[in-house]
Write an enzyme that holds these catalytic residues in place. Structure first.
Site, mmCIF file in Angstrom:
data_model
loop_
_atom_site.group_PDB
_atom_site.id
_atom_site.type_symbol
_atom_site.label_atom_id
_atom_site.label_comp_id
_atom_site.label_asym_id
_atom_site.label_seq_id
_atom_site.Cartn_x
_atom_site.Cartn_y
_atom_site.Cartn_z
ATOM 1 N N HIS A 210 13.326 155.314 -87.394
ATOM 2 C CA HIS A 210 13.789 154.367 -88.412
ATOM 3 C C HIS A 210 14.970 153.569 -87.861
ATOM 4 O O HIS A 210 15.891 154.149 -87.274
ATOM 5 C CB HIS A 210 14.206 155.147 -89.672
ATOM 6 C CG HIS A 210 14.601 154.258 -90.789
ATOM 7 N ND1 HIS A 210 13.673 153.590 -91.564
ATOM 8 C CD2 HIS A 210 15.819 153.889 -91.265
ATOM 9 C CE1 HIS A 210 14.311 152.862 -92.468
ATOM 10 N NE2 HIS A 210 15.610 153.026 -92.312
ATOM 11 N N GLU B 9 8.246 164.258 -98.181
ATOM 12 C CA GLU B 9 7.727 163.456 -99.301
ATOM 13 C C GLU B 9 8.673 162.337 -99.704
ATOM 14 O O GLU B 9 8.251 161.315 -100.213
ATOM 15 C CB GLU B 9 7.494 164.355 -100.511
ATOM 16 C CG GLU B 9 6.396 165.364 -100.283
ATOM 17 C CD GLU B 9 6.505 166.518 -101.239
ATOM 18 O OE1 GLU B 9 6.413 166.277 -102.456
ATOM 19 O OE2 GLU B 9 6.690 167.653 -100.764
HETATM 20 C C1 GRF Z 1 10.881 149.592 -85.093
HETATM 21 O O1 GRF Z 1 12.114 148.966 -85.249
HETATM 22 C C2 GRF Z 1 10.826 150.837 -85.928
HETATM 23 O O2 GRF Z 1 12.023 151.514 -86.003
HETATM 24 C C3 GRF Z 1 10.470 150.280 -87.269
HETATM 25 O O3 GRF Z 1 9.532 149.260 -86.996
HETATM 26 C C4 GRF Z 1 9.758 148.754 -85.691
HETATM 27 C C5 GRF Z 1 8.467 148.887 -84.944
HETATM 28 O O4 GRF Z 1 8.503 148.288 -83.695
HETATM 29 N N1 GRF Z 1 10.030 151.301 -88.179
HETATM 30 P P1 GRF Z 1 7.309 148.492 -82.678
HETATM 31 O O5 GRF Z 1 6.011 148.169 -83.408
HETATM 32 O O6 GRF Z 1 7.339 149.898 -82.186
HETATM 33 O O7 GRF Z 1 7.567 147.496 -81.569
#
Ligand code: GRF
Length: 192
Positions: free
Chosen positions: A114, A147
């Protein structure tokens, strides 16, 4: 000897929705000697996910589910994961919310990356929220999926400074670089 690499590794599925830079990074990591995982399946909720090209490039099985009906989709998904002996799931930019039933079926075996310093900024638009609030730091977090959205136990975090000149896209770029560093490290931490 090379043939032995890959045996006994934890069969892993990566779930994506977009560019797939984390997916690519995890695939490269999985090919290193120290990796406890192998990536055997890529799941996307959309055919438009650019990251699907890595399935072809690295010859990894892929499957697209549109998740319109979450119950029937997850049933099919569960069967597919079991059929492929998947024992670990990495969410990497996956934009669908999995049901608590599904999460319980893989209890403790689903992790996510995240782009914020959780528990700050769960959900979307993390970078613009951090800038708007004039935060001095942001970063990224690898955590277990439970969850409750973006609320599972934290495995690893990386903090970076927000500069005055940062925009949400410059911040996103900087944080993505860090994501690529900590996702494999977090996996090593789990299994070592
Ligand atoms: C990343 O910043 C991830 O943390 C977020 O969405 C983005 C996905 O980037 N949840 P990618 O598709 O891995 O380039």
């Amino acid at each position: 000897m090379a043939k032995l690499i890959g045996l006994n590794r934890i069969k892993t599925a990566v779930f994506i929705s977009g560019t797939g830079s984390n997916l690519k990074n995890l695939i490269n990591f999985s090919k290193t000697k120290k990796s406890p995982i192998s990536i055997d399946l890529i799941i996307s909720n959309t055919i438009k996910a650019k990251g699907l090209k890595f399935a072809n490039q690295y010859q990894i099985k892929k499957k697209i589910f549109n998740f319109k009906n979450i119950k029937t989709t997850e049933k099919k998904l569960f069967i597919l994961l079991k059929k492929n002996k998947i024992n670990f799931i990495c969410l990497a930019g996956f934009m669908k919310i999995l049901s608590s039933k599904f999460i319980k079926q893989f209890n403790g075996k689903i992790i996510n990356i995240h782009p914020s310093l959780l528990p700050r900024y769960k959900g979307l638009n993390t970078h613009s929220r951090a800038i708007q609030n004039k935060d001095k730091f942001s970063g990224c977090t690898v955590h277990y999926v439970t969850e409750k959205l973006d609320s599972g136990k934290i495995i690893m975090q990386k903090k970076i400074k927000i500069l005055k000149k940062d925009t949400s896209s410059s911040l996103a770029r900087k944080i993505l670089k860090q994501e690529h560093k900590i996702y494999p490290k977090a996996i090593l931490k789990i299994f070592n």
